[in-house]
Design an enzyme around this catalytic site. Structure first.
Site, PDB file in Angstrom:
ATOM      1  N   THR A   1     -45.564   0.047   9.720  1.00  0.00           N
ATOM      2  CA  THR A   1     -45.428  -1.064  10.669  1.00  0.00           C
ATOM      3  C   THR A   1     -44.151  -1.094  11.488  1.00  0.00           C
ATOM      4  OG1 THR A   1     -44.370  -2.551   9.059  1.00  0.00           O
ATOM      5  CG2 THR A   1     -46.793  -2.500   9.091  1.00  0.00           C
ATOM      6  N   ARG A   2     -43.253  -0.138  11.309  1.00  0.00           N
ATOM      7  CA  ARG A   2     -41.951  -0.246  12.001  1.00  0.00           C
ATOM      8  C   ARG A   2     -42.100  -0.437  13.503  1.00  0.00           C
ATOM      9  NH1 ARG A   2     -36.727   0.653  11.381  1.00  0.00           N
ATOM     10  NH2 ARG A   2     -36.932   1.515   9.279  1.00  0.00           N
TER      11      ARG A   2
ATOM     12  N   GLU B   1     -36.055  -2.027  -3.031  1.00  0.00           N
ATOM     13  CA  GLU B   1     -35.643  -3.142  -2.181  1.00  0.00           C
ATOM     14  C   GLU B   1     -36.346  -4.418  -2.617  1.00  0.00           C
ATOM     15  OE1 GLU B   1     -34.849  -2.586   2.271  1.00  0.00           O
ATOM     16  OE2 GLU B   1     -36.813  -3.573   2.254  1.00  0.00           O
TER      17      GLU B   1
ATOM     18  N   GLY C   1     -41.764   1.434   6.814  1.00  0.00           N
ATOM     19  CA  GLY C   1     -41.601   1.928   8.174  1.00  0.00           C
ATOM     20  C   GLY C   1     -42.752   2.788   8.627  1.00  0.00           C
ATOM     21  N   GLU C   2     -43.329   3.539   7.698  1.00  0.00           N
ATOM     22  CA  GLU C   2     -44.471   4.396   8.017  1.00  0.00           C
ATOM     23  C   GLU C   2     -45.639   3.593   8.574  1.00  0.00           C
ATOM     24  OE1 GLU C   2     -47.724   7.171   5.576  1.00  0.00           O
ATOM     25  OE2 GLU C   2     -45.977   6.333   4.543  1.00  0.00           O
TER      26      GLU C   2
ATOM     27  N   GLY D   1     -31.220   7.181   0.161  1.00  0.00           N
ATOM     28  CA  GLY D   1     -31.127   8.068  -0.986  1.00  0.00           C
ATOM     29  C   GLY D   1     -32.096   7.635  -2.055  1.00  0.00           C
TER      30      GLY D   1
END
Length: 357
Positions: free
Chosen positions: A29-30, A92, A26-27, A58
């Site tokens: 390309t979000r 993930e 996310g940092e 978490g």
């Protein structure tokens, strides 16, 4: 390209809830590339899953994300500079890779290397004095916190993904990020047997023309963010390697012809930049000839009268360049373009004490 052991049947025939799960940092390309890709997949009638940043994070990924991965036909993994810095992204990735390697072999993966060279993932165990490897550096730091066993599993998943044929940007094949996104959408449909809707001839909703030293880090960034949050796809020349003194003519022509509209941000130095004037002329003439491109002038810390005055004094404002580089006919066409666009209905006039009329 082979991205899954079995990739011929439609996702709907297998009962998948999602066609594609987007895994990304996310940092990095979000709010930019990943959001644009998500919208392009939806526009092609695919069903992508992208976490909305509201999922509680978490030490490990949530059951909600695990379920989304299980119910997706393919995971599109966007490897960017800071992907490996996130233990969340790596967990993930590990879960995705385990699904890909499972006995059922129904989950595919499509690796994307976005502003990173795939070769760095082969070198995550090797020191290289010639160039810094952000993935090796991140994994070495993770090992101090999580231990070698866990980090080695992450390393294995990274190496496994780079063995799968993926797509890379920048690449000679793509002029712009949107071309890369088009190829991703087509590849997803082709490799996984999913019917996709033909893409629109327009690739961008708004082409932004502006003088970067005036407003790039404030007004333009805010405008770009608001456009994206409102589900518009903007084109910024600086994001596409066209913020040099001389734009690539063919690339600019392609961007203009692929845009529905253009916002011209007139600012104090816009008319003093030959690069901006060339952009303005191309946009104005294309709009006048084809009637396909809507032009919206914005007056940022200048008034309409000031812009008109800049046009009238253009010869004097570029004395050295006018005499040595630019033909009188070019300057005349620049003047006509400035006046023509300035007379169009303005979207906004941002004014302070210096710009009130």
């Amino acid at each position: 390209m082979t991205v899954a052991p079995e990739a011929s049947a439609s996702s709907k025939s297998h009962g998948f809830k999602h066609d594609a799960f987007l895994s990304f940092s996310g940092e990095d390309t979000r709010t930019t590339f990943t959001t644009d890709l998500f919208r392009a997949l939806k526009a092609a009638d695919l069903k992508p899953f992208m976490d909305d940043d509201g999922i509680k994070r978490g030490n490990t990924i949530t059951s909600e994300l695990e379920e989304a991965i299980q119910n997706s036909r393919v995971s599109i993994i966007i490897f960017s500079e800071n992907f490996a810095s996130s233990s969340w992204c790596l967990d993930e990735l590990l879960y995705i890779f385990d699904q890909y390697r499972s006995k059922t072999k129904t989950h595919g993966i499509l690796p994307l290397f976005y502003h990173v060279d795939p070769s760095i993932m082969w070198l995550i165990d090797e020191a290289d004095e010639k160039r810094e490897n952000p993935y090796k550096k991140a994994l070495d730091e993770h090992e101090k916190r999580f231990g070698k066993e866990k980090v080695d599993r992450w390393r294995g998943a990274l190496r496994g993904c780079v063995e799968v044929a993926g797509l890379t940007f920048p690449n000679r094949k793509y002029s712009f990020p949107v071309d890369f996104i088009d190829d991703i959408v087509k590849t997803t449909g082709k490799e996984f047997g999913i019917s996709i809707k033909e893409a629109s001839e327009f690739k961008y909703d708004v082409l932004l023309s502006y003088e970067s030293t005036d407003n790039r880090k404030n007004f333009i960034e805010l405008l770009d963010g608001e456009l994206r949050s409102s589900n518009f796809i903007p084109f910024k020349t600086e994001d596409n390697g066209m913020d040099r003194e001389e734009d690539s003519g063919s690339e600019l022509d392609a961007a203009i012809s692929r845009s529905r509209s253009s916002i011209i941000v007139f600012s104090r130095n816009y008319a003093y930049s030959p690069r901006c004037l060339d952009q303005l002329l191309k946009i104005f003439e294309y709009s006048s000839e084809t009637k396909r491109l809507v032009i919206i002038p914005v007056f940022y810390q200048v008034s309409k009268d000031q812009v008109r005055m800049q046009a009238e004094r253009l010869d004097a404002s570029l004395p050295g360049m006018y005499n040595k580089q630019f033909k009188r006919e070019n300057v005349k066409r620049w003047k006509e373009a400035i006046k023509g666009v300035a007379e169009l209905p303005a979207a906004v006039a941002f004014s302070d004490a210096a710009t009130k009329r």
